[in-house]
Write a protein that holds these residues in place. Sequence first.
Motif, PDB file in Angstrom:
ATOM      1  N   ALA A 266       0.843  -1.205   0.000  1.00  0.00           N
ATOM      2  CA  ALA A 266       0.000   0.000   0.000  1.00  0.00           C
ATOM      3  C   ALA A 266       0.878   1.255   0.000  1.00  0.00           C
ATOM      4  N   VAL A 267       1.989   1.218   0.753  1.00  0.00           N
ATOM      5  CA  VAL A 267       2.882   2.387   0.782  1.00  0.00           C
ATOM      6  C   VAL A 267       3.414   2.663  -0.612  1.00  0.00           C
ATOM      7  N   VAL A 268       3.902   1.600  -1.276  1.00  0.00           N
ATOM      8  CA  VAL A 268       4.491   1.781  -2.597  1.00  0.00           C
ATOM      9  C   VAL A 268       3.446   2.339  -3.569  1.00  0.00           C
ATOM     10  N   ALA A 269       2.257   1.737  -3.559  1.00  0.00           N
ATOM     11  CA  ALA A 269       1.211   2.207  -4.469  1.00  0.00           C
ATOM     12  C   ALA A 269       0.848   3.654  -4.140  1.00  0.00           C
ATOM     13  N   PHE A 270       0.814   3.957  -2.844  1.00  0.00           N
ATOM     14  CA  PHE A 270       0.488   5.320  -2.404  1.00  0.00           C
ATOM     15  C   PHE A 270       1.487   6.312  -3.002  1.00  0.00           C
ATOM     16  N   GLY A 271       2.775   5.970  -2.922  1.00  0.00           N
ATOM     17  CA  GLY A 271       3.804   6.851  -3.491  1.00  0.00           C
ATOM     18  C   GLY A 271       3.617   7.026  -4.988  1.00  0.00           C
ATOM     19  N   LEU A 272       3.377   5.914  -5.689  1.00  0.00           N
ATOM     20  CA  LEU A 272       3.217   5.992  -7.141  1.00  0.00           C
ATOM     21  C   LEU A 272       1.969   6.783  -7.528  1.00  0.00           C
TER      22      LEU A 272
ATOM     23  N   ILE B 197       0.458   4.612 -13.148  1.00  0.00           N
ATOM     24  CA  ILE B 197      -0.762   3.978 -12.652  1.00  0.00           C
ATOM     25  C   ILE B 197      -0.786   2.513 -13.068  1.00  0.00           C
ATOM     26  N   ALA B 198      -0.267   2.237 -14.276  1.00  0.00           N
ATOM     27  CA  ALA B 198      -0.235   0.841 -14.731  1.00  0.00           C
ATOM     28  C   ALA B 198       0.677   0.004 -13.837  1.00  0.00           C
ATOM     29  N   VAL B 199       1.657   0.645 -13.181  1.00  0.00           N
ATOM     30  CA  VAL B 199       2.483  -0.094 -12.216  1.00  0.00           C
ATOM     31  C   VAL B 199       1.761  -0.182 -10.874  1.00  0.00           C
ATOM     32  N   ALA B 200       1.164   0.946 -10.468  1.00  0.00           N
ATOM     33  CA  ALA B 200       0.557   0.991  -9.139  1.00  0.00           C
ATOM     34  C   ALA B 200      -0.702   0.128  -9.053  1.00  0.00           C
ATOM     35  N   PHE B 201      -1.453   0.051 -10.151  1.00  0.00           N
ATOM     36  CA  PHE B 201      -2.744  -0.640 -10.086  1.00  0.00           C
ATOM     37  C   PHE B 201      -2.617  -2.121  -9.720  1.00  0.00           C
TER      38      PHE B 201
ATOM     39  N   TRP C 198      -1.721  -2.343  -6.116  1.00  0.00           N
ATOM     40  CA  TRP C 198      -2.903  -2.091  -5.280  1.00  0.00           C
ATOM     41  C   TRP C 198      -3.805  -3.323  -5.257  1.00  0.00           C
ATOM     42  N   THR C 199      -3.932  -3.964  -6.429  1.00  0.00           N
ATOM     43  CA  THR C 199      -4.785  -5.163  -6.502  1.00  0.00           C
ATOM     44  C   THR C 199      -4.251  -6.254  -5.582  1.00  0.00           C
ATOM     45  N   ILE C 200      -2.926  -6.456  -5.623  1.00  0.00           N
ATOM     46  CA  ILE C 200      -2.356  -7.546  -4.836  1.00  0.00           C
ATOM     47  C   ILE C 200      -2.291  -7.180  -3.357  1.00  0.00           C
ATOM     48  N   GLY C 201      -1.683  -6.012  -3.056  1.00  0.00           N
ATOM     49  CA  GLY C 201      -1.428  -5.663  -1.658  1.00  0.00           C
ATOM     50  C   GLY C 201      -2.691  -5.379  -0.868  1.00  0.00           C
TER      51      GLY C 201
ATOM     52  N   ASP D  66     -15.696  -3.489   5.840  1.00  0.00           N
ATOM     53  CA  ASP D  66     -15.196  -2.526   6.807  1.00  0.00           C
ATOM     54  C   ASP D  66     -14.852  -1.252   6.029  1.00  0.00           C
ATOM     55  N   PRO D  67     -15.011  -0.061   6.608  1.00  0.00           N
ATOM     56  CA  PRO D  67     -14.818   1.168   5.821  1.00  0.00           C
ATOM     57  C   PRO D  67     -13.495   1.200   5.061  1.00  0.00           C
ATOM     58  N   LYS D  68     -12.458   0.695   5.687  1.00  0.00           N
ATOM     59  CA  LYS D  68     -11.150   0.715   5.047  1.00  0.00           C
ATOM     60  C   LYS D  68     -11.140  -0.168   3.798  1.00  0.00           C
ATOM     61  N   GLU D  69     -11.688  -1.359   3.941  1.00  0.00           N
ATOM     62  CA  GLU D  69     -11.767  -2.267   2.792  1.00  0.00           C
ATOM     63  C   GLU D  69     -12.618  -1.656   1.708  1.00  0.00           C
ATOM     64  N   THR D  70     -13.742  -1.093   2.129  1.00  0.00           N
ATOM     65  CA  THR D  70     -14.648  -0.509   1.146  1.00  0.00           C
ATOM     66  C   THR D  70     -13.932   0.584   0.363  1.00  0.00           C
ATOM     67  N   TRP D  71     -13.154   1.402   1.065  1.00  0.00           N
ATOM     68  CA  TRP D  71     -12.464   2.478   0.350  1.00  0.00           C
ATOM     69  C   TRP D  71     -11.325   1.963  -0.505  1.00  0.00           C
ATOM     70  N   ALA D  72     -10.683   0.889  -0.090  1.00  0.00           N
ATOM     71  CA  ALA D  72      -9.658   0.303  -0.959  1.00  0.00           C
ATOM     72  C   ALA D  72     -10.307  -0.164  -2.255  1.00  0.00           C
ATOM     73  N   LEU D  73     -11.517  -0.709  -2.142  1.00  0.00           N
ATOM     74  CA  LEU D  73     -12.233  -1.154  -3.333  1.00  0.00           C
ATOM     75  C   LEU D  73     -12.659   0.041  -4.185  1.00  0.00           C
ATOM     76  N   ILE D  74     -13.104   1.105  -3.516  1.00  0.00           N
ATOM     77  CA  ILE D  74     -13.530   2.290  -4.266  1.00  0.00           C
ATOM     78  C   ILE D  74     -12.341   2.845  -5.059  1.00  0.00           C
ATOM     79  N   THR D  75     -11.183   2.909  -4.415  1.00  0.00           N
ATOM     80  CA  THR D  75      -9.980   3.365  -5.118  1.00  0.00           C
ATOM     81  C   THR D  75      -9.702   2.475  -6.320  1.00  0.00           C
ATOM     82  N   TRP D  76      -9.817   1.178  -6.099  1.00  0.00           N
ATOM     83  CA  TRP D  76      -9.527   0.229  -7.173  1.00  0.00           C
ATOM     84  C   TRP D  76     -10.488   0.440  -8.338  1.00  0.00           C
ATOM     85  N   LEU D  77     -11.766   0.616  -8.022  1.00  0.00           N
ATOM     86  CA  LEU D  77     -12.762   0.825  -9.082  1.00  0.00           C
ATOM     87  C   LEU D  77     -12.468   2.123  -9.827  1.00  0.00           C
TER      88      LEU D  77
END
Lengths: 524, 316
Positions: free
Chosen positions: B179-185, B225-229, B232-235, B255-266
Motif C-alpha cells: 500500500a505504501v508503494v502504491a500510495f507513493g506511485l 498507474i499501470a504499475v501501481a494498479f 494495489w490489486t495484490i497488496g 469494513d470502511p477501510k476495505e470498502t475504500w480500498a475497493l472504491i480506489t480500485w474501481l
Amino acid sequence: MADRGSDTRPPALSAGELARWVWRQLTSMRVALMLLFLLALAAIPGSVIPQRRANPLDVADFIERNPELARWYDRFGLFDVFNAPWFAAIYIALMVSLVGCILPRSRDHWRAMRAQPPRAPRRLERMPAYRRIVVDAPPDVVLAAAHAELRQRRHRTNRADDSVAAEAGHLRETGNLVFHLSLVIVLLAVALGSLFGYRGTVIVQERTGFANTLTQYDSLSAGTMFDARNLPPFALELDEFVWEVHESGPQRGTPADFEARVRFVPEPGEVEERRSIRVNEPLEVDGTLIHILNPGYAPAVTVRDADGEILAEGPVTFLPMDDNFTSEGVRKVPVGSGADIGIEAIFFPTAAFEDGGATSVFAGARNPMLLFTAYAGDLGINDGTAQSVFRLDTSEMEQLMVDGEPFRAALAIGETIEMPGGHGTVTFDGYVKWVQLQISRNSGKELALGGALLAVAGLVASLYMRRRRVWVRADEDEAGRTVVEVAGLARSGGGDLDGQIGDIADGLIARLPAPAADPVVRQG
Amino acid sequence: MDAAQLGEWSRILVSGAMGAFIVAWFAYSAALLRRPERELVTAGHSELSGPPAESPEAGELSGRTTDDGRSPAERSAAIGLSVSVVATALLAAGVLTRALAIERVPWGNMHEFSITGSLVAAVVFLAFARTRLGQALAVWLVLTLVLVLGLAVTVLYVAPGPLVPALQSYWLVIHVGMAVVAFGLFTVSAVLSGLQIAAERAARKGRATSLPESGTLDRLAYRLIAVAFPIWTIGPLILGAVWAEVSWGRYWNWDPKETWALITWLAYAAYLHARATAGWKGTKASVISLVGYGTVLFSYFAVNMIFNGLHSYGGV
Ligand code: HEM
C-alpha cells in the motif's frame, strides 16, 4: 433518424431492435466506465453510515438520535447497503456488461489467434518504424533468416514469396480476457460462499467449555444453503485466557497479547489436544476457523440467604463499557421460597476513586472492585418470555434501601457484605476472564483466491505486453544486391517500437552468411 | 540509545528532510520564475502560434549566463536537485532510525506510513528529476512532500511503541508495504495528471508554459498507474482479504477501510478503461486519475481518523 447524428439516442424501432440497441449500449466501454464509477459511488454510503451487519449498536444509536432521517435511510436500505437491491442491481449490471463484452471479444480473439498475420502492405516505408538494408545474400536466404529471427523473438509468422509477416503480443488480449473472466470467477465464488458459509460467536469463560452445536452459539448467521448438520463436531475447554496489557509507554493500557489456551477435542471420542488460539493465529478444523474476538471479565459472587445457605455462586459474564474495561452485568438469584434477588453490578479491574465516583484506570486487573446494588421481588424468569442475561427486569422488583437511600456496596476480592432487610449476604470471590470466540467457515475462499490471482496474472499481461506487427520484405535491386525492408506497427501504446525494429534488423543481419559486405542501413 | 531517543532522532531527521525540501522548493520555484519564456516554448509546443507571455525579466535574463556557462534558471534547478538529494537522504535516515527504534517495518501507523510513502515518492522523483519532465514536476512534487512530511511530524506523530496484537504479523509487512508503494506511485501520477490538465488547457488557449507536452505527461501518468494498479490489486485488496481471513475469520467484511480500498480500485479501473476508450485520453482521463487519488487520500486520512472500523491502524 439520420439527422440526429448521435448513436446514443434510442432509435424508435421495433422491440427487437430496441433490445439490441440496449444491449450494445450496456456492453459498450463508455457504459462499463460509468458502471464502475457508479459502483464506487454506491459503496460510499456503506462506509459512512453505520451498517446493521457490522455495527448493530451504532445503528440503534443512530436511529435513536435521528429517527426521522433513519426512516428514510431504512427505506433505501442505507443501513445495509451491501445487501440492498439497488446495490446488487449495479454490480449485476456491471457483470452482465462484462460478460456481454468479454464473450464476443473472446470469440474474435480466438479467431485472430488462429488466423495468419496479415500480408505485408505494399509501401512498408510508410509504417511508423522502418529500416532499409542492402545486403549481398539472395532474397530467400534473407527471408529464411528473417523468419528464424522473428520466430526466436516469439512472433507468429506467415511466410510469403517476397516477404515475411509476423505478429507478437497476443498475450496482451489473452491476459485482458483472462483478467475480466477471473473477475466473474471471484464474484461467483463470493456469492457461493455466502450461500454455504456461516459465522457464529460465543463467549467462553475460563474453565468452561463449548461444544460446536447450534444451541451453544450466542449468535449465528449463515447462508441459505447452510446445514447445521455439517458443523464439525468439535468441543473445547478454555483452560486459561492470557491477556497481557502494556504497562507503560504511549500504548499503556492497550492489549499487548492475547492467547486462549484450550483443550481441544476435534471429534467426540478422539484424544484431547492442548492448543492455543491467538490473534492472527486461529485454530482450524475442517475448514472452520476459530478466532479470538474480544476479551472481558466475569466477576464471581456468592449469594447466601440469612441462614448462610448458598443461593448462587460462580462467575457471571460482564460486558465492558470502556477501554479500561469498566464492565457491567447482573446476577439473577431465584429464591424458591421467598422474593428473588437481583444484583446489578459494575466491575472495575483497576479501581480508582475520582471526584467521589469510582472508575477503572487500567484494563488489567490490578485492583479489582465490585460496586453493586440489589433488588428484591420477582425476576420474571418463570413467566416464559426470553430474557437478556445482561439486564435485570426490575418492573416487578424493588430496590433495597438503607436509611431512605438505595443500597450500594463496594467490595474488594474476599469481602462480604450483608444486604438490608434480611436478604442475606453477598461475597465478592474474584473473577475469571472470558473471551468471545468467532467460529466461521468461508466456503469458496480458495476459488475466490485462485480467481483473484489469475486476475492479477491476466492484468499484468494485459498492461505490459505490447502488440505489434512486423514485416520483412526482400527484393533484388538493379545492381543484383538485395534490398531488405523491416517495418513495424504498434497495436498498443507505449513501448519502444523503433528500437525493437532496429533489434530485429540487427539480428537478421547477424544471421546472414558473412561477410554481409558492409550493409547499408537507412532508417525510416 | 533506547527506542525513545532513536524515535526523537528520527523525528529530527524527518523534520530536517522537510526543511530541506522547503529549500528545494524555493530553488525550484526560482528556477521556474527565472526561466526565460522563449526557452519554454519547447519542441512539443512548436506548432502553437500563441503570443509569448509578457515577462519583462525573461527578456533581460534570457541572454545572461553565469561563469560556468549555465543560465540562472539552470543553476537554481541544479540547487533544487542537490538539496532534494540531501533531503531524500535525510528522509531515508529518518525512516531507518524509526525502523531501528521500533524494531519492525516502518509502516505500522499513519506517521510511519507517511514518512515511508514519502520516501518512495521522493526516490521515484529523483529517478527522473533530471529529465525535462522531472523539472516540470519538481515544484509540485516537492510541495506535496513538504505537506505530507509536515503532517507526519505533527498531527500524525506517535512516539515509537509496540503494535496492537492484530498488527503483529508478517502480513503487515507485505500488505501495508505494498500500500505504501502504491500510495507513493499514485501521488506522483496525480501530480502528473494535474500538470497534464494544465498543459492541455494552456495548449488549447495557445499560452506558452514551462510544462512538458501534455501527451508526455498523460503517458507517464498512465505508466505509473499501470504499475501501481496491480500493486494495489495484490497488496491492499487480495492480501488484505487473505489477512482479514486470518485475523478476523472473514475475508471480506465491508469494513470502511476495505470498502475504500475497493472504491480506489474501481476508480483506477475506470481510469484504465478511459485510457483505452477513444476520445478519453488527456484531460478526461486525468480528471479520473485525480478522482482516484482523491479516494486514496480519503481512505488514508478520513477513514483512518473518522471511521471506527475493524482496522486498528488509525490511532493518532
Ligand atoms: C468489474 C468490472 C471491470 C473491471 C474492474 C475492469 C477492469 C479493467 C482494467 C483494470 C483494465 C486495464 C487493463 C488494460 O489496460 O489492458 C481493463 C481493460 C479493458 N476492459 Fe475492463 N473492467 C471491467 C469491466 C469491463 C467491461 C464491462 C468491459 C466491456 C465494455 C470492459 C472492457 C475492457 C477492455 C476492452 C479493456 C482493454 C483496454 C485496452 O485495450 O487496453 N471491461 N478493464
